[in-house]
Design a protein around this motif. Sequence first.
Motif, PDB file in Angstrom:
ATOM      1  N   LEU A   1       0.884  -1.159   0.000  1.00 43.81           N
ATOM      2  CA  LEU A   1       0.000   0.000   0.000  1.00 43.81           C
ATOM      3  C   LEU A   1       0.922   1.207   0.000  1.00 43.81           C
ATOM      4  O   LEU A   1       1.602   1.486   0.997  1.00 43.81           O
ATOM      5  CB  LEU A   1      -0.907   0.005   1.235  1.00 43.81           C
ATOM      6  CG  LEU A   1      -1.772   1.263   1.428  1.00 43.81           C
ATOM      7  CD1 LEU A   1      -2.748   1.440   0.269  1.00 43.81           C
ATOM      8  CD2 LEU A   1      -2.513   1.220   2.763  1.00 43.81           C
ATOM      9  N   GLY A   2       0.995   1.898  -1.132  1.00 43.37           N
ATOM     10  CA  GLY A   2       1.938   2.997  -1.266  1.00 43.37           C
ATOM     11  C   GLY A   2       1.696   4.111  -0.264  1.00 43.37           C
ATOM     12  O   GLY A   2       0.589   4.277   0.257  1.00 43.37           O
ATOM     13  N   TRP A   3       2.726   4.879  -0.017  1.00 44.95           N
ATOM     14  CA  TRP A   3       2.708   5.909   1.018  1.00 44.95           C
ATOM     15  C   TRP A   3       1.596   6.937   0.783  1.00 44.95           C
ATOM     16  O   TRP A   3       1.010   7.428   1.733  1.00 44.95           O
ATOM     17  CB  TRP A   3       4.066   6.577   1.053  1.00 44.95           C
ATOM     18  CG  TRP A   3       4.409   7.348   2.287  1.00 44.95           C
ATOM     19  CD1 TRP A   3       4.978   8.580   2.332  1.00 44.95           C
ATOM     20  CD2 TRP A   3       4.274   6.931   3.659  1.00 44.95           C
ATOM     21  NE1 TRP A   3       5.205   8.961   3.635  1.00 44.95           N
ATOM     22  CE2 TRP A   3       4.766   7.967   4.480  1.00 44.95           C
ATOM     23  CE3 TRP A   3       3.761   5.788   4.270  1.00 44.95           C
ATOM     24  CZ2 TRP A   3       4.773   7.901   5.864  1.00 44.95           C
ATOM     25  CZ3 TRP A   3       3.764   5.712   5.659  1.00 44.95           C
ATOM     26  CH2 TRP A   3       4.260   6.760   6.431  1.00 44.95           C
ATOM     27  N   ASP A   4       1.308   7.228  -0.451  1.00 45.57           N
ATOM     28  CA  ASP A   4       0.249   8.194  -0.761  1.00 45.57           C
ATOM     29  C   ASP A   4      -0.848   7.566  -1.623  1.00 45.57           C
ATOM     30  O   ASP A   4      -1.580   8.274  -2.313  1.00 45.57           O
ATOM     31  CB  ASP A   4       0.848   9.409  -1.480  1.00 45.57           C
ATOM     32  CG  ASP A   4       1.802  10.194  -0.574  1.00 45.57           C
ATOM     33  OD1 ASP A   4       1.392  10.547   0.547  1.00 45.57           O
ATOM     34  OD2 ASP A   4       2.953  10.429  -0.986  1.00 45.57           O
ATOM     35  N   GLU A   5      -0.989   6.258  -1.557  1.00 44.59           N
ATOM     36  CA  GLU A   5      -1.957   5.554  -2.391  1.00 44.59           C
ATOM     37  C   GLU A   5      -3.349   5.579  -1.779  1.00 44.59           C
ATOM     38  O   GLU A   5      -3.513   5.517  -0.549  1.00 44.59           O
ATOM     39  CB  GLU A   5      -1.517   4.104  -2.598  1.00 44.59           C
ATOM     40  CG  GLU A   5      -2.408   3.330  -3.559  1.00 44.59           C
ATOM     41  CD  GLU A   5      -1.920   1.912  -3.796  1.00 44.59           C
ATOM     42  OE1 GLU A   5      -2.576   1.195  -4.582  1.00 44.59           O
ATOM     43  OE2 GLU A   5      -0.894   1.529  -3.205  1.00 44.59           O
ATOM     44  N   ASP A   6      -4.356   5.643  -2.613  1.00 49.43           N
ATOM     45  CA  ASP A   6      -5.747   5.584  -2.174  1.00 49.43           C
ATOM     46  C   ASP A   6      -6.065   4.172  -1.689  1.00 49.43           C
ATOM     47  O   ASP A   6      -5.945   3.200  -2.439  1.00 49.43           O
ATOM     48  CB  ASP A   6      -6.670   5.965  -3.330  1.00 49.43           C
ATOM     49  CG  ASP A   6      -8.137   5.865  -2.941  1.00 49.43           C
ATOM     50  OD1 ASP A   6      -8.575   6.659  -2.096  1.00 49.43           O
ATOM     51  OD2 ASP A   6      -8.823   4.969  -3.473  1.00 49.43           O
ATOM     52  N   VAL A   7      -6.489   4.053  -0.430  1.00 50.47           N
ATOM     53  CA  VAL A   7      -6.694   2.729   0.149  1.00 50.47           C
ATOM     54  C   VAL A   7      -7.869   1.993  -0.495  1.00 50.47           C
ATOM     55  O   VAL A   7      -7.846   0.766  -0.642  1.00 50.47           O
ATOM     56  CB  VAL A   7      -6.858   2.821   1.683  1.00 50.47           C
ATOM     57  CG1 VAL A   7      -8.164   3.492   2.067  1.00 50.47           C
ATOM     58  CG2 VAL A   7      -6.773   1.435   2.319  1.00 50.47           C
ATOM     59  N   GLN A   8      -8.901   2.731  -0.911  1.00 44.44           N
ATOM     60  CA  GLN A   8     -10.052   2.088  -1.549  1.00 44.44           C
ATOM     61  C   GLN A   8      -9.627   1.384  -2.837  1.00 44.44           C
ATOM     62  O   GLN A   8     -10.029   0.239  -3.099  1.00 44.44           O
ATOM     63  CB  GLN A   8     -11.127   3.127  -1.871  1.00 44.44           C
ATOM     64  CG  GLN A   8     -12.396   2.538  -2.513  1.00 44.44           C
ATOM     65  CD  GLN A   8     -13.209   1.723  -1.535  1.00 44.44           C
ATOM     66  OE1 GLN A   8     -13.782   2.271  -0.586  1.00 44.44           O
ATOM     67  NE2 GLN A   8     -13.265   0.411  -1.743  1.00 44.44           N
ATOM     68  N   GLN A   9      -8.797   2.049  -3.602  1.00 38.61           N
ATOM     69  CA  GLN A   9      -8.326   1.464  -4.849  1.00 38.61           C
ATOM     70  C   GLN A   9      -7.502   0.200  -4.579  1.00 38.61           C
ATOM     71  O   GLN A   9      -7.651  -0.810  -5.275  1.00 38.61           O
ATOM     72  CB  GLN A   9      -7.477   2.486  -5.604  1.00 38.61           C
ATOM     73  CG  GLN A   9      -6.932   1.984  -6.929  1.00 38.61           C
ATOM     74  CD  GLN A   9      -6.160   3.064  -7.673  1.00 38.61           C
ATOM     75  OE1 GLN A   9      -6.469   4.248  -7.564  1.00 38.61           O
ATOM     76  NE2 GLN A   9      -5.138   2.665  -8.401  1.00 38.61           N
ATOM     77  N   ALA A  10      -6.649   0.253  -3.567  1.00 37.63           N
ATOM     78  CA  ALA A  10      -5.823  -0.914  -3.226  1.00 37.63           C
ATOM     79  C   ALA A  10      -6.688  -2.082  -2.773  1.00 37.63           C
ATOM     80  O   ALA A  10      -6.442  -3.238  -3.148  1.00 37.63           O
ATOM     81  CB  ALA A  10      -4.819  -0.542  -2.143  1.00 37.63           C
ATOM     82  N   LEU A  11      -7.702  -1.805  -1.965  1.00 34.01           N
ATOM     83  CA  LEU A  11      -8.605  -2.866  -1.504  1.00 34.01           C
ATOM     84  C   LEU A  11      -9.360  -3.490  -2.669  1.00 34.01           C
ATOM     85  O   LEU A  11      -9.470  -4.725  -2.766  1.00 34.01           O
ATOM     86  CB  LEU A  11      -9.596  -2.308  -0.482  1.00 34.01           C
ATOM     87  CG  LEU A  11      -9.023  -1.816   0.852  1.00 34.01           C
ATOM     88  CD1 LEU A  11     -10.117  -1.136   1.667  1.00 34.01           C
ATOM     89  CD2 LEU A  11      -8.402  -2.964   1.648  1.00 34.01           C
ATOM     90  N   ASP A  12      -9.859  -2.662  -3.556  1.00 38.07           N
ATOM     91  CA  ASP A  12     -10.644  -3.167  -4.689  1.00 38.07           C
ATOM     92  C   ASP A  12      -9.776  -3.996  -5.635  1.00 38.07           C
ATOM     93  O   ASP A  12     -10.226  -5.020  -6.160  1.00 38.07           O
ATOM     94  CB  ASP A  12     -11.279  -2.003  -5.453  1.00 38.07           C
ATOM     95  CG  ASP A  12     -12.372  -1.308  -4.654  1.00 38.07           C
ATOM     96  OD1 ASP A  12     -12.875  -1.910  -3.683  1.00 38.07           O
ATOM     97  OD2 ASP A  12     -12.707  -0.146  -4.992  1.00 38.07           O
ATOM     98  N   GLN A  13      -8.553  -3.561  -5.844  1.00 39.36           N
ATOM     99  CA  GLN A  13      -7.675  -4.257  -6.788  1.00 39.36           C
ATOM    100  C   GLN A  13      -7.118  -5.551  -6.223  1.00 39.36           C
ATOM    101  O   GLN A  13      -7.041  -6.568  -6.911  1.00 39.36           O
ATOM    102  CB  GLN A  13      -6.522  -3.337  -7.202  1.00 39.36           C
ATOM    103  CG  GLN A  13      -6.926  -2.182  -8.106  1.00 39.36           C
ATOM    104  CD  GLN A  13      -5.731  -1.308  -8.455  1.00 39.36           C
ATOM    105  OE1 GLN A  13      -4.627  -1.479  -7.926  1.00 39.36           O
ATOM    106  NE2 GLN A  13      -5.945  -0.349  -9.339  1.00 39.36           N
ATOM    107  N   PHE A  14      -6.717  -5.511  -4.954  1.00 36.63           N
ATOM    108  CA  PHE A  14      -5.955  -6.641  -4.392  1.00 36.63           C
ATOM    109  C   PHE A  14      -6.805  -7.588  -3.556  1.00 36.63           C
ATOM    110  O   PHE A  14      -6.491  -8.763  -3.424  1.00 36.63           O
ATOM    111  CB  PHE A  14      -4.796  -6.095  -3.554  1.00 36.63           C
ATOM    112  CG  PHE A  14      -3.859  -7.153  -3.038  1.00 36.63           C
ATOM    113  CD1 PHE A  14      -3.121  -7.938  -3.919  1.00 36.63           C
ATOM    114  CD2 PHE A  14      -3.706  -7.358  -1.678  1.00 36.63           C
ATOM    115  CE1 PHE A  14      -2.250  -8.908  -3.437  1.00 36.63           C
ATOM    116  CE2 PHE A  14      -2.842  -8.319  -1.189  1.00 36.63           C
ATOM    117  CZ  PHE A  14      -2.108  -9.102  -2.078  1.00 36.63           C
ATOM    118  N   LYS A  15      -7.858  -7.067  -2.947  1.00 39.69           N
ATOM    119  CA  LYS A  15      -8.740  -7.861  -2.085  1.00 39.69           C
ATOM    120  C   LYS A  15      -7.952  -8.604  -0.985  1.00 39.69           C
ATOM    121  O   LYS A  15      -7.955  -9.832  -0.909  1.00 39.69           O
ATOM    122  CB  LYS A  15      -9.568  -8.841  -2.918  1.00 39.69           C
ATOM    123  CG  LYS A  15     -10.550  -8.131  -3.850  1.00 39.69           C
ATOM    124  CD  LYS A  15     -11.392  -9.087  -4.636  1.00 39.69           C
ATOM    125  CE  LYS A  15     -12.528  -8.369  -5.371  1.00 39.69           C
ATOM    126  NZ  LYS A  15     -12.118  -7.144  -6.073  1.00 39.69           N
TER     127      LYS A  15
END
Length: 409
Positions: free
Chosen positions: A129-143
């Motif tokens: 999870l990148g330092w400035d990454e949107d957490v919603q996008q990371a959750l949706d992509q990676f699950k």
Amino acid sequence: MTLHHLLQLAKKRQVKLQRSLEKHQFNWLFNATTLRQHDVVLAQAESALQNKSAHENLQVCLNSPDPLVRQGTQLKLELEKSFSECLSGSSNERILIQIPDARFSPAGYSLFSNLMESLNYIGIPARALGWDEDVQQALDQFKPTVLLSSDNHEYLRRIDWDVIARYKVNQPLRVGLSAALEEYESTPLLPRLAWAKQHQIDFYYSYRDEDYVKTRQEYQPFFDAGFEIVFIPFGANTLHYFPVAGFERDLNYVLMASRKREHIAYLKNIAHQYSGFLDGPGWKQVKHFQFNRERDRYIYARAKVGLNVHLPEQIHWACELNERTYQLAACGVPQLIDHPMLLNKVFGPQSFFIAESPAQYDQLFKGLMQDPQLGIEKALYAQREVFAGHTTLHRAKSLIDQLKLLEQS
């Protein structure tokens, strides 16, 4: 203000002035050759990295005249054979790890990156999870099934915890934070535990030794609040830290570490009298530090001695060994170390040159300079120990085993 308070202030000011003087003397007397060759050594390491196929060729390493290269290469082969995809298909875990920018925290970047890489190697999907990454996008992509962050304001403020809460309603996600004590420059613990309850934190993790955590009273509030702690001790990431062939040990010493006050006491004579290589954040002698774990092994390959100094808490408590202890051992560098309390539990006495004081540190270093071959047998022993049980591949597998036990409890 009372006389007692005035005396305390005067004493603190005296200590501060003394430390400032010692720091100034250390910088003023620093070896000129070390300063001149710093950028050259870095450039040579970068050049060697570009030609790594020659230095990391399997047959070249297995037939190296250096016994530490031969042994380390064989141990690395055996380790990777044992751990490659070893948990593939046996676990449903998917680990999302918040990784800080290396400029904000070189240590945090190193630790979390090593863990992520090691999890992927053993067959557990892991993603940053990148330092400035949107957490919603990371959750949706990676699950993910697990999110690891740090109980530190700079980490926590970058995560939208409402998004995490909504995700947990419909998806199996466990969130783990670092178990940080307020005694070590952290904020008060009880409000943090209350925040954790409010935000559905599921568990904590620690880099510290398990026996230390379970016996030190200051950790009891974690358990009283109903939290479990899992353990991820430091280790050597042998996907990056391993011996390479084709180098002479032409650097008297190597130290790659953030500057700490303790370094001055232990290194002031060595850094003045001998040339070597020193790099890391905070050193006046290092103008533009850049973290590069791929490059480090090419510098360690040239070291007659790896210098290592621990923090006071690591000396006085059997809590942890720094990452450097494991990295130097994996790379096959004879190691001169102070005496952290945990050392004798993790490594045998044959592994290192252990100094009980700055004076003994000086004495041992001079002995190694007079006869560098003294370090080879100890380095061979330390290398065997680290590959046998103290790599980040071991730590990654242990983490998955502990998460499985948590799920069953």
